[in-house]
Motif scaffolding. Structure first.
Motif, PDB file in Angstrom:
ATOM      1  N   TYR A 104      16.977  76.412  71.936  1.00  0.00           N
ATOM      2  CA  TYR A 104      17.091  76.288  73.385  1.00  0.00           C
ATOM      3  C   TYR A 104      16.361  75.012  73.813  1.00  0.00           C
ATOM      4  N   LYS A 105      16.925  74.315  74.770  1.00  0.00           N
ATOM      5  CA  LYS A 105      16.279  73.114  75.308  1.00  0.00           C
ATOM      6  C   LYS A 105      16.150  73.264  76.817  1.00  0.00           C
ATOM      7  N   SER A 106      14.920  73.186  77.294  1.00  0.00           N
ATOM      8  CA  SER A 106      14.652  73.347  78.714  1.00  0.00           C
ATOM      9  C   SER A 106      13.934  72.119  79.253  1.00  0.00           C
ATOM     10  N   ALA A 107      14.510  71.535  80.294  1.00  0.00           N
ATOM     11  CA  ALA A 107      13.874  70.406  80.971  1.00  0.00           C
ATOM     12  C   ALA A 107      13.037  70.863  82.158  1.00  0.00           C
ATOM     13  N   GLY A 108      12.956  72.178  82.381  1.00  0.00           N
ATOM     14  CA  GLY A 108      12.097  72.689  83.448  1.00  0.00           C
ATOM     15  C   GLY A 108      12.751  72.778  84.809  1.00  0.00           C
ATOM     16  N   ARG A 109      14.098  72.768  84.862  1.00  0.00           N
ATOM     17  CA  ARG A 109      14.784  72.915  86.153  1.00  0.00           C
ATOM     18  C   ARG A 109      14.791  74.396  86.522  1.00  0.00           C
ATOM     19  N   LEU A 110      14.003  74.769  87.495  1.00  0.00           N
ATOM     20  CA  LEU A 110      13.825  76.172  87.859  1.00  0.00           C
ATOM     21  C   LEU A 110      14.559  76.490  89.155  1.00  0.00           C
ATOM     22  N   LEU A 111      15.348  77.551  89.134  1.00  0.00           N
ATOM     23  CA  LEU A 111      15.989  78.090  90.332  1.00  0.00           C
ATOM     24  C   LEU A 111      15.245  79.342  90.748  1.00  0.00           C
ATOM     25  N   ILE A 112      14.779  79.366  92.002  1.00  0.00           N
ATOM     26  CA  ILE A 112      14.145  80.562  92.557  1.00  0.00           C
ATOM     27  C   ILE A 112      15.084  81.134  93.607  1.00  0.00           C
ATOM     28  N   MET A 144       3.050  77.585  92.871  1.00  0.00           N
ATOM     29  CA  MET A 144       2.232  77.866  91.695  1.00  0.00           C
ATOM     30  C   MET A 144       2.813  77.320  90.396  1.00  0.00           C
ATOM     31  N   VAL A 145       4.036  76.795  90.445  1.00  0.00           N
ATOM     32  CA  VAL A 145       4.643  76.277  89.206  1.00  0.00           C
ATOM     33  C   VAL A 145       5.210  74.876  89.354  1.00  0.00           C
ATOM     34  N   SER A 146       5.238  74.361  90.567  1.00  0.00           N
ATOM     35  CA  SER A 146       5.944  73.096  90.802  1.00  0.00           C
ATOM     36  C   SER A 146       5.266  71.891  90.168  1.00  0.00           C
ATOM     37  N   ASP A 147       4.013  72.042  89.736  1.00  0.00           N
ATOM     38  CA  ASP A 147       3.364  70.905  89.083  1.00  0.00           C
ATOM     39  C   ASP A 147       3.926  70.656  87.687  1.00  0.00           C
ATOM     40  N   VAL A 148       4.591  71.664  87.101  1.00  0.00           N
ATOM     41  CA  VAL A 148       5.176  71.485  85.765  1.00  0.00           C
ATOM     42  C   VAL A 148       6.683  71.727  85.756  1.00  0.00           C
ATOM     43  N   LEU A 187      15.940  77.539  84.037  1.00  0.00           N
ATOM     44  CA  LEU A 187      15.192  78.780  84.227  1.00  0.00           C
ATOM     45  C   LEU A 187      15.571  79.400  85.559  1.00  0.00           C
ATOM     46  N   VAL A 188      15.442  80.717  85.647  1.00  0.00           N
ATOM     47  CA  VAL A 188      15.728  81.424  86.894  1.00  0.00           C
ATOM     48  C   VAL A 188      14.591  82.406  87.169  1.00  0.00           C
ATOM     49  N   LEU A 189      14.067  82.368  88.400  1.00  0.00           N
ATOM     50  CA  LEU A 189      13.098  83.352  88.870  1.00  0.00           C
ATOM     51  C   LEU A 189      13.759  84.098  90.017  1.00  0.00           C
ATOM     52  N   ASP A 190      14.012  85.386  89.817  1.00  0.00           N
ATOM     53  CA  ASP A 190      14.779  86.189  90.772  1.00  0.00           C
ATOM     54  C   ASP A 190      13.834  87.110  91.531  1.00  0.00           C
ATOM     55  N   LEU A 191      13.792  86.959  92.856  1.00  0.00           N
ATOM     56  CA  LEU A 191      12.903  87.760  93.695  1.00  0.00           C
ATOM     57  C   LEU A 191      13.651  88.845  94.459  1.00  0.00           C
ATOM     58  N   ARG A 192      14.933  88.980  94.222  1.00  0.00           N
ATOM     59  CA  ARG A 192      15.748  89.940  94.967  1.00  0.00           C
ATOM     60  C   ARG A 192      15.540  91.371  94.461  1.00  0.00           C
ATOM     61  N   LEU A 248       6.554  81.259  82.861  1.00  0.00           N
ATOM     62  CA  LEU A 248       7.474  80.232  83.373  1.00  0.00           C
ATOM     63  C   LEU A 248       6.918  78.830  83.133  1.00  0.00           C
ATOM     64  N   ARG A 249       5.654  78.650  83.359  1.00  0.00           N
ATOM     65  CA  ARG A 249       5.040  77.336  83.225  1.00  0.00           C
ATOM     66  C   ARG A 249       5.131  76.812  81.788  1.00  0.00           C
ATOM     67  N   ASP A 250       5.223  77.727  80.833  1.00  0.00           N
ATOM     68  CA  ASP A 250       5.283  77.317  79.427  1.00  0.00           C
ATOM     69  C   ASP A 250       6.711  77.088  78.934  1.00  0.00           C
TER      70      ASP A 250
END
Length: 694
Positions: A107-115, A128-132, A247-252, A280-282
């Motif tokens: 897996y290759k992750s560039a850190g593009r996170l969808l919340i 809390m995660v936008s610095d990385v 990455l996906v962080l789902d708050l629903r 997530l940060r890792d």
């Protein structure tokens, strides 16, 4: 811990020196050991990190190091004084060679996170995660407080139509169906000021249901208020858009993925728990995991001729990683979605899907080493306790600590814990092998980790294995499914298991577990038959339960309705296991019961519904021999007398076509001829017709 160095050394065939504080006072002995070049086993996992650091700091350290826990599993128990055979077994298994390496999935992750979720929670998580991580928010309402005035993150809005993929390869598809364009919106709040009834929220999206109830003039007030920015347009056409994320962080409240094991890279957050955000940060970089399975299409009983038979692997997969490709007569496993539970390999009746890490042969060697060393050290009535490497191991450790604090009994002396990547990764082949190796019982510890279908599948397999053992005359219950999430529940369950006794083979087996599932089953069953308590009283066959949904029992025979069967041999063509065959000399349907996996393709394919599956285990030599299930009279060509079909099939065809306008007179008679004579007769009739015309 009460440790007997002499007894352990005798069981392991070499003298042992015990170090009581190896990680502190006796650290020098550890450093000398890892400089020797010999394999080093450290029988403590508490200070694993310290040992690793000490090894890295030791000049000339070349020895491979393995860790094994003998404390919570044996030394911390009320039975600790009797646990020497078990401890010897654990030490012996720890010295086995490492499993062979397997191919990996990257897996290759560039850190593009969808919340995805309410704006206030989404922005709090993003802070809390936008610095990385590179954060994008998809708004799902304002939440309690709504968005901040400062627009710190890109925000998407509209209706989510799909979210698919896995770590490094998610794709969000959505419809831009909201009148407010969030790229143009400046968050000046002018629209909120003029909008009555809260039709526009602090996520700067319009509640269209509320807006539709407003007066027409009132409806346009927000548009007029947004003249400068021009962000609001109720006539804007709906556009479907898509964007990739890593990455996906789902708050629903309702997750995007409803399966028990969601894709890697997909996280849920309750708004409080910090470990989720730390994970997530890792999740930036390149990650490898083992490819947990091997697949051989030639053994697969999933489909033939676009007819589906066995689909047990598809039904049991909690990650939705397996799909049907009946046109290519196979299943498809997505290695990126696979979480390595191994349930599919356990459910597979043929061995088309096998677990790769560790392989069945490596796991079998581990079981045989544990049980043979335990017996050699004087142990009796061994119970093999299979548990997962995460929640299961943690629960066993907690039980050991509770025993040390006099709050529990602890793991009984004759219960040998054995860690698995996942408890669903072993099944009837390895369980029966363990009984053949001398275990009185095999207990599988399940926790909250296991999907409901795993528990059903494991229990179904246990029912089959127990039916075989009971049918062979082995008294007692040999297979147990333990469900526990607390040390107290596990303690009570193990005490119950320890109080039971079950019969074992008169002599333990020494065979090596094969890579092929059916080969292992044959060896285990053959040994259990030969070493049965009363071999002279064995039945001819053992009736078996129906088995796993989608696959049935792994053994059985077929009942053929001879009155309905026309011997068309469609079933022979459909059989993936070479259990069904024909006879080139005579119209016969032949069957080798040993090969039958009860996939049901023959019954599904049969146009006459003449085949019924009968789950059983035949114990006579006939199981491995070819026998005739049906035989009919051959039909002879009325012109040359050569047999070319069966009486029943030809008569059935004649009966169905005799009333058809195209099959009257000579045409009907040609159906009674072989292919060669039919051509000759037709050619002769055409020539005679031409001569008559002349």
């Amino acid at each position: 811990m009460p440790l007997d160095a002499t007894a352990l050394g005798n069981a392991l065939n070499e003298p042992l020196t015990l170090h009581s504080t190896l990680c502190r006072r006796d650290a020098g002995a550890y450093q000398q050991a890892i400089q020797s070049g010999d394999d080093v086993v450290v029988a403590c996992t508490q200070e694993k990190r310290l040992f690793a650091e000490l090894g890295a700091a030791t000049e000339g350290a070349v020895s491979p190091i393995r860790f094994v826990n003998i404390r919570e599993t044996g030394g911390w128990s009320r039975d600790a004084s009797q646990a020497t055979p078990k401890i010897a077994a654990l030490l012996a298994a720890a010295r086995l060679p490492e499993p062979e390496p397997v191919s990996t999935v990257t897996y290759k992750s560039a850190g593009r996170l969808l919340i995805i979720g309410p704006m206030d929670q989404a922005e709090r998580a993003a802070d809390m995660v936008s610095d990385v991580l590179n954060v994008t928010i998809f708004t799902q309402g304002p939440g309690l407080t709504g968005a901040s005035q400062e627009r710190r993150y890109p925000v998407l809005g509209g209706t989510v139509t799909s979210l698919t993929g896995w770590l490094g390869a998610f794709e969000l598809t959505w419809a831009r169906d909201n009148p407010i364009d969030l790229d143009l919106c400046t968050r000046c709040n002018a629209c909120l000021t003029v909008c009555p009834d809260g039709a526009i929220g602090l996520d700067y999206q319009v509640d269209m249901a509320r807006w539709a109830t407003l007066d027409r003039n009132v409806q346009q007030a927000c548009v007029n208020a947004c003249t400068v920015a021009g962000a609001i347009d109720f006539n804007r056409p709906v556009v479907t858009d898509a964007e990739p994320f890593d990455l996906v962080l789902d708050l629903r409240a309702e997750p995007a993925f409803a399966q028990h094991a969601p894709p890697q890279g997909y996280f849920r957050w309750d708004g409080v728990s910090l470990p989720t955000l730390l994970k997530l940060r890792d999740m930036v970089g390149e990650f490898d995991k083992p490819k947990f399975f091997d697949y051989k299409q030639s053994l697969c009983a999933h489909s033939r001729n676009e007819v589906v038979g066995c689909d047990a692997c598809i039904r049991i997969c909690s990650a939705l990683a397996i799909s049907s490709d009946k046109h290519r007569q196979r299943i498809e496993v997505n290695p990126n979605l696979c979480v390595g539970c191994g349930a599919c390999t356990t459910a597979c009746p043929t061995g088309a899907l096998t677990y790769a890490t560790p392989r069945a042969s490596e796991q079998g060697l581990n079981f045989r080493t544990l049980l043979s060393t335990y017996t050699k050290a004087g142990g009796k009535d061994a119970v093999l306790l299979l548990h997962s490497q995460e929640a299961g191991r943690e629960l066993v450790d907690k039980l050991g600590r509770a025993a040390q604090l006099k709050q529990a009994h602890g793991v009984p002396a004759h219960v040998i814990p054995a860690g698995l990547w996942h408890t669903a990764s072993t099944g009837i082949d390895l369980w029966l092998s363990a009984i053949a190796f001398g275990a009185t019982q095999v207990a599988v510890l399940t926790t909250h980790e296991e999907a409901p279908q795993y528990l059903d599948g494991l229990q179904a397999q246990m029912d089959i294995a127990q039916a075989i053992l009971t049918g062979l005359g082995y008294a007692g219950t040999h297979l147990r499914l333990i469900r526990a999430d607390t040390p107290a529940v596990l303690d009570a369950a193990l005490q119950s298991v320890a109080a039971q006794r079950a019969a074992t083979p008169r002599q333990p087996a020494r065979f090596a577990v094969a890579k092929e599932k059916r080969s292992t089953l044959d060896m285990a069953i053959d040994h259990l038959i030969q070493q049965a308590p009363a071999p002279e009283a064995l039945p001819e066959a053992i009736a078996l339960p129906a088995g796993i949904p989608g696959a049935g029992s792994p053994f059985g025979t077929l009942n053929v309705n001879k009155d309905a069967c026309t011997l068309c041999l469609s079933c022979v063509n459909a059989c993936p296991a070479s259990a069904l065959g024909d006879n080139a000399e005579r119209p016969q349907l032949r069957f080798v019961e040993k090969n039958c996996v009860q996939c049901g393709l023959c019954a599904t394919t049969c146009p006459e519904d003449a085949i019924t599956l009968v789950p059983r285990l035949l114990l006579t030599p006939e199981r491995k021999a070819s026998r005739v299930l049906n035989e009919v009279q051959p039909y002879q060509c009325i012109r040359c007398s050569k047999p070319f079909g069966t009486v029943k099939a030809i008569e059935a065809m004649l009966g169905k076509l005799s009333g058809h306008a195209m099959f009257q007179g000579a045409a009907l008679e040609r159906l009674k001829m072989c292919g060669d004579c039919r051509v000759v007769d037709l050619y002769t009739a055409q020539n005679e017709s031409k001569i008559t015309e002349l």
